[in-house]
Design an enzyme around this catalytic site. Sequence first.
Site, PDB file in Angstrom:
ATOM      1  N   CYS A  29       0.806  -1.214   0.000  1.00 20.15           N
ATOM      2  CA  CYS A  29       0.000   0.000   0.000  1.00 20.15           C
ATOM      3  C   CYS A  29       0.838   1.262   0.000  1.00 20.15           C
ATOM      4  O   CYS A  29       1.953   1.285   0.519  1.00 20.15           O
ATOM      5  CB  CYS A  29      -0.870   0.114   1.245  1.00 20.15           C
ATOM      6  SG  CYS A  29      -1.946  -1.245   1.517  1.00 20.15           S
ATOM      7  N   GLY A  55       1.722  -0.170  -4.836  1.00 20.15           N
ATOM      8  CA  GLY A  55       0.474  -0.906  -5.003  1.00 20.15           C
ATOM      9  C   GLY A  55      -0.122  -0.586  -6.354  1.00 20.15           C
ATOM     10  O   GLY A  55      -0.389   0.584  -6.638  1.00 20.15           O
ATOM     11  N   ASN A 130      -1.866   1.747   5.529  1.00 20.29           N
ATOM     12  CA  ASN A 130      -0.730   0.965   5.033  1.00 20.29           C
ATOM     13  C   ASN A 130      -0.242   0.107   6.196  1.00 20.29           C
ATOM     14  O   ASN A 130       0.090   0.646   7.248  1.00 20.29           O
ATOM     15  CB  ASN A 130       0.366   1.918   4.552  1.00 20.29           C
ATOM     16  CG  ASN A 130       1.625   1.191   4.065  1.00 20.29           C
ATOM     17  OD1 ASN A 130       2.683   1.780   3.988  1.00 20.29           O
ATOM     18  ND2 ASN A 130       1.509  -0.070   3.734  1.00 20.29           N
ATOM     19  N   GLY A 131      -0.192  -1.194   5.981  1.00 20.46           N
ATOM     20  CA  GLY A 131       0.270  -2.087   7.035  1.00 20.46           C
ATOM     21  C   GLY A 131      -0.617  -3.306   7.126  1.00 20.46           C
ATOM     22  O   GLY A 131      -1.371  -3.601   6.193  1.00 20.46           O
ATOM     23  N   TYR A 271      14.563  -2.409  -0.477  1.00 17.11           N
ATOM     24  CA  TYR A 271      13.849  -2.612  -1.742  1.00 17.11           C
ATOM     25  C   TYR A 271      12.568  -1.810  -1.928  1.00 17.11           C
ATOM     26  O   TYR A 271      12.337  -1.251  -2.990  1.00 17.11           O
ATOM     27  CB  TYR A 271      13.531  -4.105  -1.900  1.00 17.11           C
ATOM     28  CG  TYR A 271      12.671  -4.421  -3.096  1.00 17.11           C
ATOM     29  CD1 TYR A 271      13.142  -4.220  -4.393  1.00 17.11           C
ATOM     30  CD2 TYR A 271      11.375  -4.901  -2.940  1.00 17.11           C
ATOM     31  CE1 TYR A 271      12.350  -4.495  -5.501  1.00 17.11           C
ATOM     32  CE2 TYR A 271      10.576  -5.179  -4.043  1.00 17.11           C
ATOM     33  CZ  TYR A 271      11.070  -4.978  -5.318  1.00 17.11           C
ATOM     34  OH  TYR A 271      10.284  -5.239  -6.399  1.00 17.11           O
TER      35      TYR A 271
END
Length: 499
Positions: A29, A55, A130-131, A271
């Site tokens: 996300c 995303g 997000n998570g 990354y």
Amino acid sequence: MGCQERQRTRLAPMLTTNPFDDDKLREECGIFGVSSAETASAIVALGLHALQHRGQEAAGITSWDGHAFHTHRAMGHVAGNFDRDEVIRALPGNAACGHVRYSTTGETSLRNVQPLYAELSSGGFAVAHNGNISNAMKLRRELIRRGSIFQSTSDTEVIIHLVATSTYRTLLDKLIDALRHVEGAYSLIVMTPEGMIACRDPLGIRPLVMGKLGDTIIFASETVAFDVVGADYVRSIEPGELVIVTHDGQVRSHRPFGETHPRPCIFEHVYFSRPDSIVDGSSVYSVRKAIGAQLAIENPVDADYVIPVPDSGVPAAIGYAQESGIPFELGIIRSHYIGRTFIQPGDKVRHLGVKLKHNANRALIEGKRIVLIDDSIVRGTTSLKIVQMMHEAGAKEVHMRIASPPTKHSCFYGVDTPERTKLLAHKLDIGGMQDFIHADSLAFISIDGLYKALGEAKRADIRPQYCDACFTGDYPTTLTDQDEAVVTDQLELLAERVV
Ligand code: SF4
């Protein structure tokens, strides 16, 4: 899981829709919010576009016009969904927040696309997350038992129901009360009639940053989204911090969880984040170069060229080349014109993906000893094909160096990972992995080396500075849903034996 729709248990195998990137861990996300600006939704669309790498399967924006909330959510990329005037015009108001998400095949559905919105007794409530909430299934069962009716399968909806059923008086207190019940990772942007709230879980596992566009406060998963709209980076939202921006422009910070011991995701540096972002105060590009340099110190090799696996291996390869003195060259050329719909997933065509995406620079490689640099090995299928491609192009020796420690464990904090048994490093030791990918040698940066590249002396034995669970298995929170799934499996096994 802001964007994961289900708890990933070992009973739930992962499928992916993209045949070209199916051998990477994948951030799930990105979120972006504008507290008060004309054309807020247009700014959010631009910000989401810069976060598209976080995303790519769906995007949504919710705006607040002072009287009502407006939402547009759709499957697909930001550009395809928010590049028309009529879509942006249908999202009026000075405040807006948005979300990009990734999900897995068979689970993609519009009802899970964020921001999620609900009418509560205190007014409208929109949330972008997000998570991943690691006790969402347990909370959901309890809430349903008490009468809550869920509209989606997203874990984020648990937060909405916890807020809705909280007995505290103010919305802020209701939200804090809700978050006290939640385990796992959450960076949230919440929009209410009173204003916008940005908050990060007490460990700060997923990133969240604050910026300024003129006098307007904005929030984003990464600073790269500020660059795109011409905003200035102010600072990170601190782990355990809630920042409230009222619609009349007042900014307040709360730390309701007391002293915290942050453990942000170390993989953001390796990354996930774009190299042109600042994460927790550090330039991602500089950290990746430092990782490459440390990799060269720990794992030297005689070779003619250092070659990155594009694009994510590039900064680490530059660092490796600078430290080792071996020339950096582009030995693999990446096609930027691979459409996601060109080939559908399927075993018969999946293996062609790597060749479509990457091509060997044969004239450079032939007869040479090369060091290939990549950020990680997940299943190992892409590494195998790339090493093969180098051999087929006439490389004399292919040495693989990896800018992270072996990925041995799944992530339960909002990153899409295969179940553990599919991870190459879980199945094989380094010698076995080297044989599997057909490399002449294979080496990884050490966990302490990775911390060193991030400016730490080493990984702290007690309270490590980062979440590094996918390398170490040391999860910084309890994993209630996972533990319950394991107990259930064991009970079922026992029952089978008894029968
Ligand atoms: S388990 Fe790995 S990918 Fe997940 S939050 Fe921790 S470091 Fe990041």
